[in-house]
Write a protein that holds these residues in place. Structure first.
Motif: not given
Ligand code: AMP
Ligand code: GLY
Length: 459
Positions: A228-233, A290-299
């Protein structure tokens, strides 16, 4: 605050990892957890299907909050059991979790709520499969989509151009005793958007894209998710707003109207088709990987958000803030996954995998009698890379996955490849001096809306 996380996969490791960063750090417990989670939380050997045991554990610990990770205990009613015991829970009731547990019921809710989704028919009699396929795919000129109606860990779906294979999957599902959902084929990129809800308010997290097929180039069978990845350019700037308005909010409202409020994560699995956004599936929990990338980006901190949702006061909660960094997760799967994953193989190379700044999320791992880390599931671990753009996050994750030594394992090499080529410089300059090493913003997600921090809770 004392938090008990239920589950022992990659999603739960990612949740625990993010909770651990909150300040003040909560006291973390997990059941059953895994060797990665054990580095951050006290693990208790209670299985996710032991509803009595989990309820007793939450009570004994006097947990202030229980976060239920996987779908199976939600559908089995763990949320209800804990609430009856007076415990604060993040995760829907069994009734509301039917959004994931029954594809037919989810379709019913979507129809009632006017939520755009694929045309579908539910079939219980094998003699009607043929006519059902004709109904949803009258010209037979696009792939057939055949889904087991109940929970299947992402593996009950067959998308195939071969009518015979579609019929065969339908017959297999019916022979196993369930019903089958036949769907119109949805063409277009997929997006996963997690929306936090307290039953009334809806707060979207950052969208991600998952890679469901086992092999590069979207070949091979469906899996639980290979990366998975985030964000979605590449995504439209108003995508998150549109999904909240046309999908999440009407669904949450419809469930509330029926007296089955949804408290937890409404996972919107979407296809962006030429005719607009369509729901591919709902899940009743955070997605994995997806959680692995979404929560990684949560500040912003995770525990106040989950607690506010659990206590019905999400509308008053600050909107989540996001690091501008990109994150990419590459899943390392066991030999034979998804058909027949082999377990018990030693895993080494994790230090090397993390040497460049990536981190390893444990999913199907265990410690064997000799104290070695071994594989214990199909998706064994995920290597998560971060960086100023998707290309660098992807390079870090791939290098890490390459460094993992697990006999016969496989991982995809094309996670986030197309997206990273789409927009090489997708990130805004840092906006918050408080986190000098990692830029952040209040805007969720798409490259286009970064620097436009207008996303609010839509209570
Ligand atoms: P589901 O378990 O319903 O999410 O389906 C698993 C995967 O199968 C999805 O992520 C899609 O890649 C694919 N899929 C499911 N439904 C459809 C559909 N109607 N059209 C095209 N692909 C689909
Ligand atoms: N990654 C897909 C899911 O969590 O269902």
């Amino acid at each position: 605050m004392k938090i008990l996380v239920i589950g022992g996969g990659g999603r739960e490791h990612a949740i625990v990892r993010r909770l651990h960063l909150d300040s003040p750090a909560p006291e973390l417990h997990a059941a059953p957890g895994n060797p990665g989670i054990a580095e951050l939380a006290a693990c208790h050997a209670v299985a996710v299907d032991d509803l009595d045991g989990l309820t007793a554990l939450a009570r004994d610990l006097a947990a202030d909050l229980v976060v239920i990770g996987p779908e199976a205990p939600l559908v089995a009613g763990l949320g209800d059991r804990l609430r009856e015991a007076g415990i604060t829970v993040f995760g829907p009731s069994a009734e509301a979790a039917r959004l994931e547990g029954s594809k037919t019921w989810a379709k019913e809710i979507m129809e009632a709520a006017g939520v755009p989704t694929a045309l579908s028919v539910t079939v219980t009699d094998p003699a009607l499969l043929d006519a059902g396929l004709d109904r949803v795919n009258p010209l037979g000129d696009v792939p057939f989509v055949v889904k087991a109606d109940g929970l299947a860990s992402g593996k009950g779906v067959v998308v195939t151009g071969d009518r015979e294979a579609a019929l065969a999957h339908g017959r297999t599902c019916l022979a196993a005793g369930g019903s089958v959902v036949l769907e119109e084929y949805l063409d277009g990129p997929e997006v996963s958007l997690f929306c936090v809800s307290d039953g009334t308010a809806v707060v979207p997290l950052a969208p991600a894209q998952d890679f469901k097929r086992a092999l590069d180039g979207d070949e091979g069978p469906n899996t639980g998710g290979m990366g998975a990845y985030s964000p979605l350019p590449w995504a439209p700037a108003d995508l998150v707003d549109e999904v909240v308005r046309t999908v999440a909010r009407p669904t949450i409202d419809e469930l509330a109207r029926r007296g089955t409020p949804f408290v937890g994560i409404l996972y919107c699995g979407l296809a962006l088709t030429a005719r607009g956004v369509r729901v591919v599936e709902f899940n009743a929990r955070f997605g994995d990987p997806e959680t692995q990338v979404v929560l990684e980006r949560l500040a912003s901190p995770l525990s106040p958000l989950l607690l506010a949702a659990s206590e019905g006061r999400l509308a008053a909660q600050d909107a989540p803030r996001w690091h501008d960094e990109a994150a990419v997760a590459v899943v390392v799967a066991a030999a034979g996954y998804p058909a027949a994953p082999r377990t018990g193989d030693p895993i080494t190379g994790l230090d090397a995998a993390q040497a460049d700044g990536a981190h390893v999320i444990h999913a199907g791992t265990a410690i064997d009698d000799e104290g070695r880390l071994v594989s214990a599931g199909g998706r064994v671990l995920a290597v998560v890379g971060t960086g100023p753009d998707l290309a660098s996050a992807r390079a870090q994750a791939l290098a890490g996955a390459d460094a993992v030594a697990l006999e016969g394992s496989h991982h995809r090499r094309d996670i986030a490849e197309a997206a990273s080529e789409h927009a090489p410089a997708l990130l805004a300059p840092p906006v918050d001096d408080a986190t000098p090493s990692r830029a952040e913003s209040a805007a969720p997600d798409t490259a286009a809306d970064q620097g436009d921090p207008t996303q609010e809770a839509t209570a």
